[in-house]
Design a protein around this motif. Structure first.
Motif, PDB file in Angstrom:
ATOM      1  N   MET A 163      -9.178  -2.924   4.200  1.00 50.97           N
ATOM      2  CA  MET A 163      -9.321  -2.340   2.867  1.00 50.97           C
ATOM      3  C   MET A 163     -10.200  -1.105   2.933  1.00 50.97           C
ATOM      4  SD  MET A 163      -7.724  -3.569   0.334  1.00 50.97           S
ATOM      5  CE  MET A 163      -8.352  -3.608  -1.328  1.00 50.97           C
ATOM      6  N   ALA A 207       0.942   1.627   2.869  1.00 51.28           N
ATOM      7  CA  ALA A 207      -0.399   1.246   2.435  1.00 51.28           C
ATOM      8  C   ALA A 207      -0.485  -0.246   2.123  1.00 51.28           C
ATOM      9  CB  ALA A 207      -0.797   2.075   1.217  1.00 51.28           C
ATOM     10  N   GLU A 223      -2.988   6.750  -9.015  1.00 54.44           N
ATOM     11  CA  GLU A 223      -1.904   6.235  -8.179  1.00 54.44           C
ATOM     12  C   GLU A 223      -2.353   5.986  -6.743  1.00 54.44           C
ATOM     13  OE1 GLU A 223       1.918   7.749  -9.167  1.00 54.44           O
ATOM     14  OE2 GLU A 223       2.656   7.468  -7.133  1.00 54.44           O
ATOM     15  N   ARG A 224      -3.199   6.896  -6.200  1.00 57.00           N
ATOM     16  CA  ARG A 224      -3.617   6.695  -4.803  1.00 57.00           C
ATOM     17  C   ARG A 224      -4.508   5.468  -4.672  1.00 57.00           C
ATOM     18  NH1 ARG A 224      -7.351   9.729  -1.642  1.00 57.00           N
ATOM     19  NH2 ARG A 224      -6.681  11.689  -2.538  1.00 57.00           N
ATOM     20  N   ALA A 225      -5.443   5.304  -5.635  1.00 54.20           N
ATOM     21  CA  ALA A 225      -6.296   4.120  -5.576  1.00 54.20           C
ATOM     22  C   ALA A 225      -5.439   2.864  -5.686  1.00 54.20           C
ATOM     23  CB  ALA A 225      -7.336   4.163  -6.690  1.00 54.20           C
ATOM     24  N   ALA A 226      -4.410   2.906  -6.516  1.00 56.28           N
ATOM     25  CA  ALA A 226      -3.528   1.751  -6.661  1.00 56.28           C
ATOM     26  C   ALA A 226      -2.854   1.433  -5.332  1.00 56.28           C
ATOM     27  CB  ALA A 226      -2.485   2.017  -7.744  1.00 56.28           C
ATOM     28  N   LYS A 227      -2.453   2.466  -4.618  1.00 53.39           N
ATOM     29  CA  LYS A 227      -1.841   2.255  -3.302  1.00 53.39           C
ATOM     30  C   LYS A 227      -2.828   1.588  -2.361  1.00 53.39           C
ATOM     31  CE  LYS A 227       1.862   5.482  -2.495  1.00 53.39           C
ATOM     32  NZ  LYS A 227       2.187   6.792  -1.939  1.00 53.39           N
ATOM     33  N   LEU A 228      -4.085   2.020  -2.427  1.00 55.94           N
ATOM     34  CA  LEU A 228      -5.111   1.448  -1.553  1.00 55.94           C
ATOM     35  C   LEU A 228      -5.350  -0.029  -1.859  1.00 55.94           C
ATOM     36  CD1 LEU A 228      -7.762   4.313  -1.386  1.00 55.94           C
ATOM     37  CD2 LEU A 228      -6.303   3.505   0.463  1.00 55.94           C
ATOM     38  N   MET A 229      -4.942  -0.479  -3.050  1.00 55.47           N
ATOM     39  CA  MET A 229      -5.082  -1.895  -3.395  1.00 55.47           C
ATOM     40  C   MET A 229      -3.853  -2.689  -2.965  1.00 55.47           C
ATOM     41  SD  MET A 229      -7.969  -1.849  -4.813  1.00 55.47           S
ATOM     42  CE  MET A 229      -8.535  -0.319  -4.102  1.00 55.47           C
ATOM     43  N   GLU A 255       0.364  11.269   0.064  1.00 48.87           N
ATOM     44  CA  GLU A 255       0.059  11.746  -1.277  1.00 48.87           C
ATOM     45  C   GLU A 255      -0.270  13.231  -1.293  1.00 48.87           C
ATOM     46  OE1 GLU A 255      -0.676   9.766  -4.374  1.00 48.87           O
ATOM     47  OE2 GLU A 255       0.879   8.660  -3.320  1.00 48.87           O
ATOM     48  N   VAL A 276      -2.981  -3.234   3.751  1.00 53.63           N
ATOM     49  CA  VAL A 276      -3.860  -4.084   2.954  1.00 53.63           C
ATOM     50  C   VAL A 276      -3.605  -5.557   3.286  1.00 53.63           C
ATOM     51  CG1 VAL A 276      -4.327  -4.891   0.616  1.00 53.63           C
ATOM     52  CG2 VAL A 276      -4.148  -2.444   1.076  1.00 53.63           C
ATOM     53  N   PHE A 316     -10.140   2.380 -11.623  1.00 52.72           N
ATOM     54  CA  PHE A 316      -9.134   2.570 -12.661  1.00 52.72           C
ATOM     55  C   PHE A 316      -9.911   2.682 -13.969  1.00 52.72           C
ATOM     56  CE2 PHE A 316      -7.075  -0.121  -9.373  1.00 52.72           C
ATOM     57  CZ  PHE A 316      -6.312   0.894  -8.833  1.00 52.72           C
ATOM     58  N   ARG A 360     -13.099   6.122  -7.256  1.00 54.98           N
ATOM     59  CA  ARG A 360     -11.735   6.049  -7.794  1.00 54.98           C
ATOM     60  C   ARG A 360     -11.422   4.722  -8.445  1.00 54.98           C
ATOM     61  NH1 ARG A 360      -8.317  10.364  -4.704  1.00 54.98           N
ATOM     62  NH2 ARG A 360      -7.078  10.079  -6.545  1.00 54.98           N
ATOM     63  N   MET A 414      -7.047  -5.986  -9.799  1.00 51.16           N
ATOM     64  CA  MET A 414      -6.163  -5.074  -9.072  1.00 51.16           C
ATOM     65  C   MET A 414      -6.511  -5.040  -7.597  1.00 51.16           C
ATOM     66  SD  MET A 414      -3.840  -3.985 -10.942  1.00 51.16           S
ATOM     67  CE  MET A 414      -3.824  -5.600 -11.656  1.00 51.16           C
ATOM     68  N   GLY A 415      -7.803  -5.206  -7.269  1.00 52.62           N
ATOM     69  CA  GLY A 415      -8.187  -5.285  -5.871  1.00 52.62           C
ATOM     70  C   GLY A 415      -7.514  -6.472  -5.198  1.00 52.62           C
TER      71      GLY A 415
END
Lengths: 290, 289
Positions: free
Chosen positions: B112, B103, A175-181, B81, B107, B121, B119, B132-133
């Motif tokens: 970024m 966040a 979830e955190r990585a998704a937020k960073l995207m 978080e 972006v 996916f 991390r 997704m990026g």
């Protein structure tokens, strides 16, 4: 032989209802990491709304189905926004307790708004008997099987090709990585709740067509939960198949052993399942390599 | 440059080089007197101020638990978080106050982060990770940027349909950087990109970082424990210890400073370790083997 075939076919039809509700469980679990204990209740509310619409405008199945779908969308969005979003970031245990509370509230609301008696849902379709070989099947039974197949296909494509579907898998993975995207987890959660409410609602309407509308309908949630565990709590498609397996197993157990075994068959199946493959038939094992 | 080929910088930046030259260059970051507290009890960083000018590579050095990742999380708006909160201070990016921004807004502004430990996916394929990026971009832009990423990391083009969780550490780091580039950033914050990688792979990753900075004009904030590597490509550096910036200067100044040499570059003041230390080290090594 004919008896077996009858049992299997009606088992698949019941299983399709379980499968749809189970997919709803898995969808919410996948996107938010929660088990929603109000799934059966959400499906009951939509069935009741369909019954109310059918009572007002008789003889137009499309209007009933359309109205029920719209109601389930509103229900899903409302639950996410009003009940679940404030719980965002709270411990999982607390949030799951909230869904249990929500289940009780929805059950009581049903009794308050409607009544405690069973009613037949008549939308002017679904009762005709269709013959497949020597087996007579109601058209609603065929329709629910077709709907499950359609839902399986739609979700497969959704997770594989759509941007939101892929984002949902990404949020489930990290979830955190998704937020960073730049992916908004709250929006993904809203989509999951809405979609889950819609398929639960569809299952509820079919259940009402095949049996009746009653305040005990929320049991469909309890009976579908084993299907989700069987298919894999994080596997939406697996849960759909799991429903069919549980439905057929239930019918066979009731037909060949004793009718009273029916209620517990699903749970016996999952106890056995959890011993062999704790992550379910189609669930993902955690990828270990880092 | 020919009109038919898409120059890398056009494909990556959000509105092409014309817009870049028309206005001031983008990718400047300023953190002023930042204080971050976890669970309203533990102060992770205190009074931290750093400045990154457009087109620079700035290194942020420090040991484990010094507050490097906390600072990056604060910049990217993902402190919540872990119950972290900015108590005071201002973070501004390209002149916009982003201290309280979410966040996804950050972006969209072009900043970024490549998070620590990559991390990815894990259950998603390389292609899907890249998609997704570029979650905030449209399909056509995605195709162009994907081509740039595959040009930077040809290995990823071969592995695009593989599940990213099963890639090697180096390949995963490439996916992580490629994934961040898909958003078309002006500013890239990298959190320990060399962590757990073989020296030769680190070499490749650093070559790409240098290229991103030099050829594509990306501003880079490089958070590292590996001080030697980071100072090798950085213009400027900050040293953070126990949540405070204790030293800053140009890369050359840092490399010359006696304390930095001793504590971060592993060179002791006298230039030669005493014989007793060497013996001790050898003895311990024998016991271990």
């Amino acid at each position: 032989m004919q008896y077996l075939l009858d049992q299997v076919i009606s088992g698949i039809a019941v299983g399709a209802i379980y499968g749809l509700v189970a997919m709803g469980f898995a969808l919410i679990y996948k996107a938010t990491g929660l088990v929603n204990f109000a799934q059966g209740e959400m499906s009951m509310i939509t069935a009741y709304i369909a019954w109310s619409i059918a009572g007002t405008v008789s003889g137009n199945p499309w209007l009933v189905v359309g109205g029920a779908l719209a109601a389930s969308v509103v229900l899903g969005l409302a639950i996410e926004r009003v009940v679940m979003r404030p719980m965002l970031g709270e411990p999982v245990f607390a949030t799951v307790m909230v869904t249990i509370g929500l289940a009780v509230v929805l059950r009581s609301a049903t009794l308050l708004i409607w009544d405690a008696y069973p009613h037949a849902l008549d939308i002017g379709a679904g009762r005709e008997i269709v013959h497949i070989g020597d087996t007579g099947v109601r058209s609603a039974q065929l329709a629910v099987m077709a709907t499950l197949l359609l839902a399986l296909g739609a979700f497969w494509a959704f997770f594989r090709y759509s941007r939101i579907g892929k984002a949902m898998r990404a949020v489930a993975a990290d979830e955190r990585a998704a937020k960073l995207m730049g992916i908004s987890a709250a929006r993904i959660h809203a989509v999951a709740w809405t979609a889950s409410s819609v398929i639960a609602g569809i299952a509820g309407v079919f259940s009402a067509l095949l049996y009746d509308v009653s305040p005990n309908m929320f049991h469909v949630g309890l009976k579908s939960f084993p299907a989700t565990i069987l298919g894999g709590l994080d596997s939406v498609l697996g849960s759909g198949f799991g429903g069919v397996i549980i439905g057929v197993a239930e019918n066979l157990a009731a037909g060949y052993l004793a009718p009273s075994v029916k209620e517990i068959t699903g749970f016996i199946v999952i106890i056995a399942m959890l011993m062999i493959r704790p992550f379910g038939l189609f669930g993902e094992r955690e990828i270990e390599r880092v | 440059m020919s009109a038919t080929s898409v120059p890398a910088e056009t494909a990556l930046s959000r509105d092409g080089p014309q817009a870049q030259t028309a206005q001031a260059r983008r990718g400047s970051l300023e953190v002023r007197n930042l204080q971050v507290v976890y669970g309203s009890a533990i102060e992770a960083i205190r009074d931290v101020s750093i400045e990154v000018e457009p087109g620079q590579i700035v290194a942020l050095l420090g040991s484990n638990g010094a507050g490097k990742s906390t600072l990056l999380k604060a910049i990217s708006g993902v402190l919540g978080e872990e119950e972290g909160k900015i108590e005071s201070g201002v973070i501004s990016y390209d002149g916009v106050d982003v201290t309280a921004r979410s966040a996804d807004e950050i972006v969209r502004l072009g900043l970024m982060q490549v998070p620590e430990g990559r991390r990815l996916f894990a259950p998603l394929s390389v292609d899907e990770n890249l998609d997704m990026g570029g979650y905030i971009a449209d399909t056509r832009t995605l195709a162009k940027r994907r081509a740039v990423v595959f040009e930077l990391f040809p290995r990823l083009a071969e592995r695009r349909r593989q599940i990213s969780g099963y890639l090697s550490g180096g390949e995963q780091q490439m996916v992580a950087i490629g994934r961040a580039l898909m958003a078309g950033p002006d500013f890239l914050a990298l959190d320990e990109p060399s962590l757990g990688l073989a020296p030769i792979v680190i070499e490749q990753i650093y070559a790409v970082i240098r290229r991103l900075n030099r050829d594509l004009g990306l501003t880079v904030l490089l958070v590292e424990q590996n001080a030697q590597r980071a100072l090798g490509i950085a213009n400027y550096g900050y040293i953070i210890e126990r949540g405070r910036i204790v030293f800053d200067g140009t890369a050359a100044q840092l490399e010359k400073n006696a304390d930095v040499r001793e504590f971060y570059l592993g060179v002791s003041g006298s230039g030669q370790k005493s014989l007793r230390d060497v013996k001790h080290y050898k003895r311990r090594k024998r016991w271990l083997s």
